[in-house]
Structures are given as structure tokens and as C-alpha cells.
Design an enzyme around this catalytic site. Structure first.
Site, PDB file in Angstrom:
ATOM      1  N   THR A   1     -94.457  11.403  55.017  1.00  0.00           N
ATOM      2  CA  THR A   1     -95.001  12.647  55.097  1.00  0.00           C
ATOM      3  C   THR A   1     -94.518  13.620  54.130  1.00  0.00           C
ATOM      4  OG1 THR A   1     -95.736  12.420  57.395  1.00  0.00           O
ATOM      5  CG2 THR A   1     -95.672  14.828  56.469  1.00  0.00           C
ATOM      6  N   GLY A   2     -95.445  14.684  53.442  1.00  0.00           N
ATOM      7  CA  GLY A   2     -94.775  15.513  52.381  1.00  0.00           C
ATOM      8  C   GLY A   2     -95.574  15.200  51.057  1.00  0.00           C
TER       9      GLY A   2
ATOM     10  N   ASP B   1     -90.817   7.226  52.260  1.00  0.00           N
ATOM     11  CA  ASP B   1     -90.764   8.529  52.584  1.00  0.00           C
ATOM     12  C   ASP B   1     -89.942   9.450  52.122  1.00  0.00           C
ATOM     13  OD1 ASP B   1     -91.385  10.690  54.414  1.00  0.00           O
ATOM     14  OD2 ASP B   1     -90.702   9.993  56.166  1.00  0.00           O
ATOM     15  N   GLY B   2     -90.306  10.725  51.917  1.00  0.00           N
ATOM     16  CA  GLY B   2     -89.506  11.674  51.309  1.00  0.00           C
ATOM     17  C   GLY B   2     -88.426  12.236  52.155  1.00  0.00           C
ATOM     18  N   ALA B   3     -87.612  13.221  51.565  1.00  0.00           N
ATOM     19  CA  ALA B   3     -86.494  13.999  52.134  1.00  0.00           C
ATOM     20  C   ALA B   3     -86.596  15.322  51.694  1.00  0.00           C
ATOM     21  CB  ALA B   3     -85.291  13.103  51.821  1.00  0.00           C
ATOM     22  N   ASP B   4     -85.924  16.123  52.194  1.00  0.00           N
ATOM     23  CA  ASP B   4     -85.579  17.670  52.087  1.00  0.00           C
ATOM     24  C   ASP B   4     -84.284  17.654  51.429  1.00  0.00           C
ATOM     25  OD1 ASP B   4     -88.029  18.905  53.038  1.00  0.00           O
ATOM     26  OD2 ASP B   4     -87.359  18.096  54.795  1.00  0.00           O
TER      27      ASP B   4
ATOM     28  N   LYS C   1     -84.508  15.770  57.005  1.00  0.00           N
ATOM     29  CA  LYS C   1     -85.669  15.558  56.983  1.00  0.00           C
ATOM     30  C   LYS C   1     -86.628  16.465  57.866  1.00  0.00           C
ATOM     31  CE  LYS C   1     -87.965  11.537  56.633  1.00  0.00           C
ATOM     32  NZ  LYS C   1     -88.918  12.142  55.510  1.00  0.00           N
ATOM     33  N   GLY C   2     -87.729  16.602  57.725  1.00  0.00           N
ATOM     34  CA  GLY C   2     -88.371  17.413  58.608  1.00  0.00           C
ATOM     35  C   GLY C   2     -89.131  18.782  58.267  1.00  0.00           C
TER      36      GLY C   2
ATOM     37  N   GLU D   1     -91.630  10.482  61.977  1.00  0.00           N
ATOM     38  CA  GLU D   1     -90.891   9.759  60.655  1.00  0.00           C
ATOM     39  C   GLU D   1     -89.512   8.960  61.320  1.00  0.00           C
ATOM     40  OE1 GLU D   1     -91.748  13.019  57.099  1.00  0.00           O
ATOM     41  OE2 GLU D   1     -89.788  13.384  58.597  1.00  0.00           O
TER      42      GLU D   1
HETATM   43  C1  A5P Z   1     -91.496  16.088  56.609  1.00  0.00           C
HETATM   44  O1  A5P Z   1     -91.474  16.396  57.847  1.00  0.00           O
HETATM   45  C2  A5P Z   1     -90.293  15.818  55.616  1.00  0.00           C
HETATM   46  O2  A5P Z   1     -89.388  15.035  56.186  1.00  0.00           O
HETATM   47  C3  A5P Z   1     -90.688  15.314  54.218  1.00  0.00           C
HETATM   48  O3  A5P Z   1     -90.386  13.916  54.245  1.00  0.00           O
HETATM   49  C4  A5P Z   1     -89.757  16.373  53.371  1.00  0.00           C
HETATM   50  O4  A5P Z   1     -90.218  17.734  53.878  1.00  0.00           O
HETATM   51  C5  A5P Z   1     -90.127  16.115  52.002  1.00  0.00           C
HETATM   52  O5  A5P Z   1     -91.401  16.656  51.648  1.00  0.00           O
HETATM   53  P1  A5P Z   1     -91.764  16.952  50.108  1.00  0.00           P
HETATM   54  O6  A5P Z   1     -91.955  15.366  49.587  1.00  0.00           O
HETATM   55  O7  A5P Z   1     -93.040  17.724  49.964  1.00  0.00           O
HETATM   56  O8  A5P Z   1     -90.656  17.456  49.261  1.00  0.00           O
END
Ligand code: A5P
Length: 236
Positions: A28-29, A80-83, A93-94, A102
Site C-alpha cells: 500500500t502507498g 511493499d513500501g516503507a516510511d 510502516k503504516g 500489511e
Molecule cells: C502504508 O500503510 C505504509 O506502510 C506504506 O507502505 C508506506 O507509508 C509507504 O508509502 P509511500 O510509498 O507512499 O511512501
């Protein structure tokens, strides 16, 4: 190159990791959205498990076949992405409020690949507020206990109830998110243990030991890295 250009490059590179017949976890993201678009263009014979309703909607609009997590024994590959990406591929994440689904999808996967632009790489986790998902019943009581648990870990902060456009954010599972501005999380394992011990906390955004690889978009191209590489990668 802008961060969004880097996210696109990473998402497109990640799509090339997928092969026909795979069961694929979709993150997600914004970075994961690039993955979903690139994957849809490849028209592979795959089944996908989405980590949020937002991703499910996008994937289904683009023609990807979605299945329920409970209808598969194991997911072959989740991307999946990460913050934040910290030492040894520890993650926060989140930011998109999807951390619970996730983590369920990541834990059901044989292989997880984190995708991000280089701005997400940090030497210490915690500048990005740590998302904590709690059940609505008794959440004010729960957050007092969270505050105490974090203080026991040496982190003095008052987690804030997440709101967006003036409304309280409700997750896909009907819960609330509190964001804890930790500053620096020097011992993520202790924070994880503290949060997990609190009734009312459903999940938190620390992803520890869940991935061994990441695709990072840098100005020089997309790098495929393992835990050890995160000691030397320049931030940004
Ligand atoms: C979603 O809940 C998050 O874990 C996303 O994976 C995270 O915020 C990365 O988002 P972006 O890809 O938009 O930076």
C-alpha cells in the site's frame, strides 16, 4: 529526479521480480501503486493479495486477479513500501494506515521485498512517527498505557490520534491509529515487546526481521540491497 520519479523506477523494477503462476502480495502507498500499475501492464497469470482496500481497488480496476489471504496457503512474494528503513532492514510502516493487513500479508509470505526511494533510508528509526493501531473501545485508556510503555523504553512522547481532513482516521479493520513521535528508537525490539504487551493495541508499524532485501531508488538507479548494505547507503 523527484522522489516520485524514484518511486516509479523502483515500482517498475520490482514488477520484474514477479513471474507467472505466483501468488503476489501487493503493498500500500504511492510506491506500491507504481508496482501495481507496472504489474498490470505485464499481464502475467498471477493471483494477488492486497494489503488494503485502496490497493485492492486499484489492482482490480487495472485487471489484476485478487484473492483472499485465507484462500491461499502461502504468498510467494510480497512487495511493499516503507516510511523508514533503518539498520539491518528494520522498518517503520503504516503511514498509509494499512500496517495491520500489511503485516499479516508479510508474515504469510515466503519472500518480502521492500521498495522505497532513498529518502526513506535512515541511520536510526523514529523521526517518522510510529503508527500504532488500537481498538476503538477504551482507546484513551489504551493510549495512556502506550505512553507508559514507551516511557519505560526511554521514549517520552504523547501519541496523537490520527486525523485526516478533520475526521478521525478509521482503518480497513475498523480501528484507530495513534502516531507516536519517538524521535529516535534506539532499541526497536524493546518497543515492539512493550507495545505487544498492551491489551487494546492491535498492531504497530515496526517491521523487524520481516525482510532481507530492498529495492532502493537512488539518483544513480535502482539498487537491490540486503541488510548489510544499509550501513553504508547515503541518506537521500
Ligand atoms: C502504508 O500503510 C505504509 O506502510 C506504506 O507502505 C508506506 O507509508 C509507504 O508509502 P509511500 O510509498 O507512499 O511512501
Amino acid at each position: 529526479m523527484s522522489d516520485d520519479d524514484l518511486k516509479q523506477a523502483v515500482g517498475e523494477t520490482a514488477a520484474d521480480l514477479v513471474q507467472s503462476d505466483m501468488i503476489v502480495g501487493l503493498g500500500t502507498g504511492t510506491t506500491s501503486a507504481w508496482l501495481v500499475r507496472a504489474l498490470a501492464e505485464r499481464r502475467l497469470d498471477i493471483r494477488c493479495v492486497a494489503t488494503s482496500t485502496t490497493t485492492a481497488t486499484l489492482a482490480s480496476e487495472l485487471g489484476l486477479l485478487l484473492v483472499d489471504i485465507d484462500d491461499v496457503r502461502e504468498i510467494d512474494l510480497t512487495i511493499d513500501g516503507a516510511d523508514e528503513i533503518g539498520p539491518d532492514l528494520t522498518l517503520i510502516k503504516g503511514g498509509g494506515a494499512a500496517l495491520l493487513r500489511e503485516k499479516l500479508v508479510w508474515e504469510a509470505s515466503r519472500r518480502c521485498v521492500c521498495i522505497a526511494d532513498a529518502s526513506k533510508v535512515v541511520t536510526t528509526l523514529g523521526a517518522f512517527p510510529l503508527p500504532i493501531e488500537v481498538v476503538p473501545f477504551g482507546h484513551t485508556t489504551t493510549v495512556r498505557r502506550i505512553t507508559g510503555g514507551l516511557a519505560d523504553c526511554g521514549i517520552l512522547t504523547a501519541p496523537r490520534l490520527r486525523q485526516k481532513d478533520g475526521a478521525v482516521v478509521i482503518t480497513d479493520s475498523g480501528n484507530l491509529i495513534y502516531d507516536a513521535h519517538c524521535g529516535a528508537i534506539l532499541d526497536p525490539a524493546s518497543v515492539e515487546a512493550a507495545l505487544k504487551s498492551i491489551t487494546g493495541v492491535v498492531e504497530h508499524g515496526l517491521f523487524l526481521g520481516l525482510t532481507k532485501e530492498a529495492l532502493i531508488g537512488t539518483a544513480l538507479g535502482v539498487e537491490h540491497l540486503g541488510p548489510r548494505d544499509f550501513k553504508d547507503l547515503p541518506n537521500g
